[in-house]
Design an enzyme around this catalytic site. Sequence first.
Site, PDB file in Angstrom:
ATOM      1  N   ASP A  94       0.813  -1.213   0.000  1.00 42.13           N
ATOM      2  CA  ASP A  94       0.000   0.000   0.000  1.00 42.13           C
ATOM      3  C   ASP A  94       0.849   1.267   0.000  1.00 42.13           C
ATOM      4  O   ASP A  94       0.482   2.271  -0.614  1.00 42.13           O
ATOM      5  CB  ASP A  94      -0.933  -0.005   1.211  1.00 42.13           C
ATOM      6  CG  ASP A  94      -2.150  -0.884   0.984  1.00 42.13           C
ATOM      7  OD1 ASP A  94      -2.061  -1.792   0.149  1.00 42.13           O
ATOM      8  OD2 ASP A  94      -3.176  -0.671   1.638  1.00 42.13           O
ATOM      9  N   CYS A 107       0.811  -8.376   4.983  1.00 45.69           N
ATOM     10  CA  CYS A 107       0.468  -6.979   4.720  1.00 45.69           C
ATOM     11  C   CYS A 107      -1.020  -6.773   4.506  1.00 45.69           C
ATOM     12  O   CYS A 107      -1.802  -7.701   4.523  1.00 45.69           O
ATOM     13  CB  CYS A 107       1.315  -6.429   3.575  1.00 45.69           C
ATOM     14  SG  CYS A 107       2.988  -6.012   4.143  1.00 45.69           S
ATOM     15  N   ASP A 108      -1.358  -5.516   4.247  1.00 46.06           N
ATOM     16  CA  ASP A 108      -2.706  -4.994   4.427  1.00 46.06           C
ATOM     17  C   ASP A 108      -3.829  -5.878   3.897  1.00 46.06           C
ATOM     18  O   ASP A 108      -4.762  -6.211   4.617  1.00 46.06           O
ATOM     19  CB  ASP A 108      -2.809  -3.620   3.779  1.00 46.06           C
ATOM     20  CG  ASP A 108      -1.922  -2.600   4.444  1.00 46.06           C
ATOM     21  OD1 ASP A 108      -0.831  -2.979   4.894  1.00 46.06           O
ATOM     22  OD2 ASP A 108      -2.292  -1.424   4.505  1.00 46.06           O
ATOM     23  N   LYS A 109      -3.803  -6.247   2.636  1.00 48.25           N
ATOM     24  CA  LYS A 109      -4.894  -7.035   2.057  1.00 48.25           C
ATOM     25  C   LYS A 109      -4.596  -8.520   2.082  1.00 48.25           C
ATOM     26  O   LYS A 109      -5.495  -9.335   1.867  1.00 48.25           O
ATOM     27  CB  LYS A 109      -5.166  -6.605   0.606  1.00 48.25           C
ATOM     28  CG  LYS A 109      -5.416  -5.126   0.412  1.00 48.25           C
ATOM     29  CD  LYS A 109      -6.384  -4.582   1.403  1.00 48.25           C
ATOM     30  CE  LYS A 109      -6.158  -3.114   1.674  1.00 48.25           C
ATOM     31  NZ  LYS A 109      -4.805  -2.702   1.925  1.00 48.25           N
ATOM     32  N   CYS A 139       5.123  -2.362   8.340  1.00 50.36           N
ATOM     33  CA  CYS A 139       5.509  -1.048   8.876  1.00 50.36           C
ATOM     34  C   CYS A 139       5.215  -0.927  10.366  1.00 50.36           C
ATOM     35  O   CYS A 139       4.186  -1.390  10.853  1.00 50.36           O
ATOM     36  CB  CYS A 139       4.822   0.053   8.090  1.00 50.36           C
ATOM     37  SG  CYS A 139       5.308   0.086   6.354  1.00 50.36           S
ATOM     38  N   GLU A 174      -6.861   4.392  -0.496  1.00 50.19           N
ATOM     39  CA  GLU A 174      -6.503   4.980   0.789  1.00 50.19           C
ATOM     40  C   GLU A 174      -6.088   6.428   0.603  1.00 50.19           C
ATOM     41  O   GLU A 174      -5.470   6.790  -0.401  1.00 50.19           O
ATOM     42  CB  GLU A 174      -5.364   4.198   1.442  1.00 50.19           C
ATOM     43  CG  GLU A 174      -5.792   2.864   1.985  1.00 50.19           C
ATOM     44  CD  GLU A 174      -4.691   2.168   2.764  1.00 50.19           C
ATOM     45  OE1 GLU A 174      -5.017   1.251   3.522  1.00 50.19           O
ATOM     46  OE2 GLU A 174      -3.511   2.536   2.604  1.00 50.19           O
ATOM     47  N   SER A 183      -5.422   4.791   5.342  1.00 48.79           N
ATOM     48  CA  SER A 183      -4.362   3.956   5.874  1.00 48.79           C
ATOM     49  C   SER A 183      -4.451   3.945   7.389  1.00 48.79           C
ATOM     50  O   SER A 183      -4.914   4.905   8.014  1.00 48.79           O
ATOM     51  CB  SER A 183      -3.004   4.504   5.437  1.00 48.79           C
ATOM     52  OG  SER A 183      -1.968   3.994   6.235  1.00 48.79           O
TER      53      SER A 183
END
Length: 554
Positions: free
Chosen positions: A80, A121-123, A193, A444, A470
Site C-alpha cells: 500500500d 500486509c494490508d490485504k 511497517c 486509501e 491507511s
Amino acid sequence: MELKSTSMKGGMAKAPHRSLLKADGLTDEEISRPLVAVVNSVNDVIPGHLMLGQLADAVKAGIRMAGGTPLEFATIGVCDGIAMNHAGMRYSLASREVIADSVELAIQAHAFDAMVMIPNCDKVTPGMLMAAARLDIPTVVVSGGPMLAGKYRGAPVDLDTVFTAVGKVKAGEMTEAELCKLEEAACPTCGSCAGLFTANSMNCLTEAIGMGLPGNGTVPAVYSERIRLAKRAGMKVMELFEAGVTARQIITPAAIRNAMTLDMAFGGSSNTVLHLTAIAHEAGTPITLDDWAEVSARTPNICRISPASDYHMEDLYAAGGVGAIFSELDKRGLMERDTPTVSGMTMGEVIDASENLDTAVVRPIDDPYYPEGGLRVLRGNLAPKGCVVKQSAVPAGMRQHTGPARVFDSEETAVEAIFGGRIVEGDVVVIRYEGPQGGPGMREMLTPTSAISGMGLSTSVALVTDGRFSGATKGPAVGHVSPEAAAGGPIAFVEEGDEITLDLDAGTITVALTEERMAHRRRQWTAPEPAVTTGYLARYARMVSSADEGAVVS
C-alpha cells in the site's frame, strides 16, 4: 481426520496423479501422509514479505516433524505504501478478493488436507483469512511480523513520519535534505511497517480470532523467535488435522467479537472494519456497523500505538503483546473466554498465560485513554448507512467540528489544493467518487491526511470521503461514507461551501441541507461514467458491495 487428498492420490486410477507428485520429488511415504499447503505471499516488492521464504522453510520443518508433507505455493500482494497516491492504489483493496480466490483455486484443485498461511500486509492477511473461512479445512496463520521503528535525531520514526514530513517540506518546516535523511532512517528492517497500521492491526486481530498463535501480531520480523513461531505453526496444523478442527470451528461469532473488542481497545486501522466484516461474511456469521458501534460503546481504548502515540509495535511486544491487552480486557469480562484457538488452548487459557508488563504502553482497564473504542461509527444525512472514524487519533478539540465543505472529485485534486495552500483552518475537505465502486477500488487517503498534518492543519481541518484511510492516518479523517457517491449517496450532492458538522460524541455526521434541497440536488445529479472500463477493476466495480457491507465481491 479423513484425508481429503485421498480423492486425488488414492487407488489404482490415481497412478498418473502419483506419478506427477513423484515428479515433484515426493516419495511414496510422503505421498501417503497428509498433504499440507504452505500458502506464501513472499515477493521482492513488499518489505514485509522479503523474509517469508525463511518462514516458509520453518513452517515446512514443523509440518514434517509432525508427520505431514508440506507443499508450497504463492499468492500475490500489493504494498500500500508504494501504491499510495497514484492509480496503483485502486488495485490494493481489490487484491484482497484475488488473494482469497487464488487460495481457494489452488487448495480445491489439489485436494489439500490442511494449510498454513504466511501473509504479512494490508490485504494479504484478510484475503487469506477469508479463504480460510471459505475453505474450512485445518488452518494456522503465521504472519511475517512487524518492522522495527527507525531512529532520526534521537526520536522513533516510521513510514507515517515520512508521509507527514512531505507536508512539512511544503510548509517550509523541513528541508528536502532533511527529508532525504529521514526517508533513509524510517524503515530500517524488513517487516510490516512499525506502527499499528492495517497490516499489524490485522496480524494482531488474527490472534484474537484464534487463527494465529500467541505472538503472531507482535514478535518483530527480524527476531529468531519469529522462526520458532513458524515451526510451531507447522506442528500445530498437524495437531488440528488429527483432532479434526477446521477453520470455521475457530472463526465463530464469539471469535469475531473478540477481534472487534481488541480492535477497539487498541484503536487499530479503520480498514479492519472492512476486513473483519468481509471475514465474518465468508464464515457465515455476518456483522454490521451496528455491531461495531455496540462493541465500541462497551470497550475502553487502553492502548495507542503509532500514529496515535510515539509507541511502536516493538513496544507492544515488550509489554506482553496483544495478550497484555487481553488480560486487561478480561478484568472487565469483555473477552469471550471459551472460544477455541489454533494453539489448542481456549482464549481464556491464553489470557491466563498472559501478563501486562508495561502499563504505560497498555493502560490498566480502569485508566483508559478513552472510555469507548478506538473506532467510531457515525451516521446522519451525509452517511445514512454509516461511516467510520479512528477516534483514538482525533484531537480532543476536533471531536465536534463544523465547517464549509471543500469538494473534490478525486484524491489528486484534493492533494493539489492542500499543498497549494488553498485549504484553511475550519474547512471540511470532501473527497468523493473514491468508493469501492466509484474509485474503483476505494483508494486509501494517506497522502491528503498526511499533507493536512504536515501543513499544520490536523487540529483544525476535517476530511470526509467515501474512500478509506491507511492505518497510519491521524486526525479527524472520516471514511467509508455509505452509500458512496458513485451509487448516488448524499455525498455526491454536497456542493462547495455547504456546512458539514461532525460530532464524534453524538455519533453523527450531517450536511446543513433540508430534505427538500437534498431531493432537488438528487434529481439534478447524473451518475458519472465509470473511471475504468476494462480489465479486472471494471469487473470489480460491477460486482463489489458497499463499504458498510465490507466491500465484498459476490
